[in-house]
Enzyme design. Structure first.
Site, mmCIF file in Angstrom:
data_model
loop_
_atom_site.group_PDB
_atom_site.id
_atom_site.type_symbol
_atom_site.label_atom_id
_atom_site.label_comp_id
_atom_site.label_asym_id
_atom_site.label_seq_id
_atom_site.Cartn_x
_atom_site.Cartn_y
_atom_site.Cartn_z
ATOM 1 N N VAL A 68 -34.906 1.216 -29.408
ATOM 2 C CA VAL A 68 -33.848 2.057 -29.983
ATOM 3 C C VAL A 68 -32.825 2.444 -28.914
ATOM 4 C CG1 VAL A 68 -35.397 3.012 -31.736
ATOM 5 C CG2 VAL A 68 -35.071 4.235 -29.601
ATOM 6 N N CYS A 69 -31.635 2.766 -29.388
ATOM 7 C CA CYS A 69 -30.573 3.323 -28.546
ATOM 8 C C CYS A 69 -29.758 4.254 -29.437
ATOM 9 C CB CYS A 69 -29.712 2.219 -27.929
ATOM 10 S SG CYS A 69 -28.720 1.309 -29.125
ATOM 11 N N ALA A 70 -28.560 4.581 -29.059
ATOM 12 C CA ALA A 70 -27.745 5.520 -29.836
ATOM 13 C C ALA A 70 -27.242 4.910 -31.138
ATOM 14 C CB ALA A 70 -26.574 6.025 -28.996
ATOM 15 N N GLY A 72 -27.557 1.158 -31.855
ATOM 16 C CA GLY A 72 -28.183 -0.123 -32.156
ATOM 17 C C GLY A 72 -27.653 -1.266 -31.308
ATOM 18 N N THR A 96 -30.502 6.021 -32.919
ATOM 19 C CA THR A 96 -30.878 7.424 -33.118
ATOM 20 C C THR A 96 -29.825 8.169 -33.924
ATOM 21 O OG1 THR A 96 -29.922 8.008 -30.974
ATOM 22 C CG2 THR A 96 -32.293 7.594 -31.034
#
Length: 195
Positions: A68-70, A72, A96
């Protein structure tokens, strides 16, 4: 998940229902991670994925891995990099940001455990805006050629939007405040080995 080299994607609801069985790796900077992450997520910034490859491979051998990241974009890059190394992972669609927008909880460590910081997107906006202003100011006060700095930043932003990549974020990610402390990364790698 299958052994396909193509990165898979999970929607937030799919990830939420499977969260207890997934190893979640958050590839954002430590400051972004500290501002709120999926419950149980481990922080391995994108620039450190290669160093963590043996541990991630080990975790993937024992169960499914969600990256995951902020938004995608970084997690998709990480999944592609891992797929090239034979490690199958999935990315969280929308990152996220989508997770929080769906009303799912983000875990925020206790205040004493975190380093205050800005999201990478905010750092990029600040840096790009500052460089544009600097280029304009220097172009007016020193020499018109300094306005080329403004042109370069504008071109970089257009390229970033067209390719869904961000060179400035890559550079900013190497700054000391965006890198994990050695002890934090070592603890994360140990947790991955024990999964």
């Amino acid at each position: 998940m299958t052994s396909s080299p193509t990165p898979l994607a999970l929607a937030t609801d799919q990830a939420r229902t499977r969260l207890h069985e997934l190893t979640v790796i958050d590839v954002r900077t430590p400051a972004e991670y500290a501002s709120g992450h999926l419950p149980g997520a481990l922080n391995v910034p994108l620039g450190r994925i290669r160093r963590a490859l043996p541990e991630i491979r080990h975790a993937a051998g024992r169960g499914d891995v969600l990256v995951v990241c902020a938004s995608g974009a970084r997690s998709e890059s990480a999944c592609k990099l891992l797929a090239e190394q034979g490690v199958t992972t999935a990315t969280l669609v929308g990152g996220t940001g989508a997770w929080a927008a769906e009303g799912h909880d983000l875990h925020t460590p206790a205040a004493c455990d975190t380093r205050a910081g800005w999201s990478m997107e905010r750092q990029v906006r600040f840096t790009a805006g500052s460089l544009v202003l600097l280029g304009l100011l220097l172009g007016l006060l020193v020499h018109p050629a300094f306005q080329l700095l403004t042109v370069g930043i504008a071109g970089g932003l257009v390229f970033s939007a067209l390719t869904n990549t961000c060179g400035m974020a890559v550079v900013l990610g190497t700054l000391p405040h965006n890198r994990p402390r050695a002890a934090d990364l070592d603890a994360t790698l140990a947790a991955l080995r024990n999964r």
